[in-house]
Design an enzyme around this catalytic site. Structure first.
Site, short mmCIF file in Angstrom:
data_model
loop_
_atom_site.label_atom_id
_atom_site.label_comp_id
_atom_site.label_asym_id
_atom_site.label_seq_id
_atom_site.Cartn_x
_atom_site.Cartn_y
_atom_site.Cartn_z
N GLU A 61 -56.82 -18.94 7.70
CA GLU A 61 -57.54 -20.16 8.22
C GLU A 61 -58.86 -19.79 9.25
O GLU A 61 -58.43 -19.59 10.42
CB GLU A 61 -56.38 -20.88 9.08
N GLY A 79 -59.31 -28.57 11.59
CA GLY A 79 -59.65 -30.00 12.30
C GLY A 79 -60.87 -30.42 12.66
O GLY A 79 -61.17 -31.32 13.24
N GLU A 108 -53.66 -21.84 16.86
CA GLU A 108 -53.44 -22.79 17.84
C GLU A 108 -52.29 -22.02 18.66
O GLU A 108 -52.45 -22.10 20.06
CB GLU A 108 -52.98 -24.27 17.72
N HIS A 140 -50.08 -19.17 13.91
CA HIS A 140 -51.26 -20.00 13.91
C HIS A 140 -52.26 -20.06 14.73
O HIS A 140 -51.88 -19.55 15.89
CB HIS A 140 -50.57 -21.48 13.75
N ASN A 198 -48.88 -28.76 7.77
CA ASN A 198 -48.56 -28.35 8.88
C ASN A 198 -48.80 -29.64 10.01
O ASN A 198 -49.67 -29.95 10.11
CB ASN A 198 -49.56 -26.84 9.55
N SER A 209 -59.66 -27.96 7.05
CA SER A 209 -60.01 -29.17 6.60
C SER A 209 -59.77 -29.35 5.13
O SER A 209 -60.77 -29.82 4.55
CB SER A 209 -61.68 -29.34 7.10
N LYS A 220 -47.94 -30.01 13.01
CA LYS A 220 -48.32 -29.89 14.26
C LYS A 220 -47.60 -30.72 15.12
O LYS A 220 -46.27 -31.06 15.00
CB LYS A 220 -49.89 -29.94 14.65
P1 PGA Z 1 -56.55 -29.01 9.24
O1 PGA Z 1 -55.71 -27.94 9.68
O2 PGA Z 1 -56.43 -29.16 7.89
O3 PGA Z 1 -56.30 -30.32 10.12
O4 PGA Z 1 -58.06 -28.39 9.39
C1 PGA Z 1 -54.99 -26.89 9.27
C2 PGA Z 1 -54.12 -25.98 10.09
O5 PGA Z 1 -54.29 -25.81 11.23
O6 PGA Z 1 -53.11 -25.41 9.41
#
Ligand code: PGA
Length: 253
Positions: A167, A173, A97, A95, A9, A213, A11
């Site tokens: 997630e 992140g 976010e 997601h 992903n 992560s 983003k």
């Molecule tokens: P990350 O993000 O691997 O940077 O933690 C995962 C995601 O948001 O899909």
């Protein structure tokens, strides 16, 4: 036997040029041999270019979001038909976010999911609890409620097309990965929910990705758990070599 999936992903990262360069580099790194299903989710602006660059490779294409209506006065939005037109096979729904920063709730996500189930696109429904919910011992309750509301009204046949991504928001992140045991516990609960709610066939066939992560050095520990069928990767999917390192998790197991 469920085939695992490694999905990136991106983003709000990468121009068209950067996206094409990434796909070319990734294709060389992962080669043509047997491997998990590999998907990238570029920003909308790069979808058509990535489709072209990925033609003839084993890299599949998804979008990060979709609107539930076919068309209309929805400034700034993108429909499922537009994504199909760009060559997408998959789309992320819900997601964290989108939920947190853009106020998307389960009712809207349910509308998106219902729409997607009428198209050729495969939805990747994202669920996950916040840190205070985990600390309060409510993780499973929160995640299963997101599934209950998100999947409301869908038939077993429709559900059999979806992919779920667990997630935990506190792991996205932050560099704090859920341990393989924590992730496995939730994945088993998710599969159990699909078993109760739909059927054992649906539950057995369902692919559940872990996200938060994931890096080349922790991927194989997560992936060897029985209910973890792949990874949804953010930060580590932006560089071709680290993403390829996750795709190759099997070789490190
Ligand atoms: P990350 O993000 O691997 O940077 O933690 C995962 C995601 O948001 O899909």
């Amino acid at each position: 036997m469920r085939r695992s999936i490694i999905a990136g992903n991106w983003k709000m990262h990468k121009t068209r040029r950067e996206s094409v360069d990434f796909v070319r580099a990734l294709d060389v790194l992962i080669g043509r041999g047997p491997k998990p299903e590999v998907l990238v989710f570029p920003p909308f602006t790069a979808l058509a270019d990535v489709r072209q660059a990925a033609a003839g490779t084993s890299i599949g294409l998804g979008a990060q979001n979709v609107h539930p209506e076919d068309q209309g006065a929805y400034t700034g939005e993108i429909s499922a038909a537009m994504l199909e037109d760009c060559g997408c096979s998959h789309v992320l729904i819900g997601h964290s976010e989108r939920r947190q920063l853009f106020g998307e709730d389960d009712e809207l996500l349910n509308r998106k999911l219902r729409k997607i189930c009428t198209t050729s696109l495969i939805p990747v429904l994202c669920v996950g609890e916040q840190l205070d919910e985990r600390e309060g011992g409510r993780s499973q309750e929160v995640v299963l409620k997101q599934l209950e509301r998100g999947c409301d009204g869908l038939t077993g046949q429709e559900i059999s097309r979806i992919i779920v991504a667990y997630e935990p928001v506190w792991a996205i992140g932050t560099g704090k990965t859920a341990t393989p045991e924590i992730a496995q516990e939730m994945h088993a609960a998710i599969r159990g929910w699909f078993d109760d709610r739909f059927s054992s066939n649906v539950a057995e066939g369902l692919r559940i990705l872990y996200g938060g992560s994931v890096k080349p050095d922790n991927a194989s520990g997560l992936m060897e758990k029985p209910d973890i069928d792949g990874a949804l990767v953010g930060g580590a999917s932006l560089q071709a070599d680290s993403f390829a390192g996750i795709v190759a998790y099997d070789s490190k197991a």
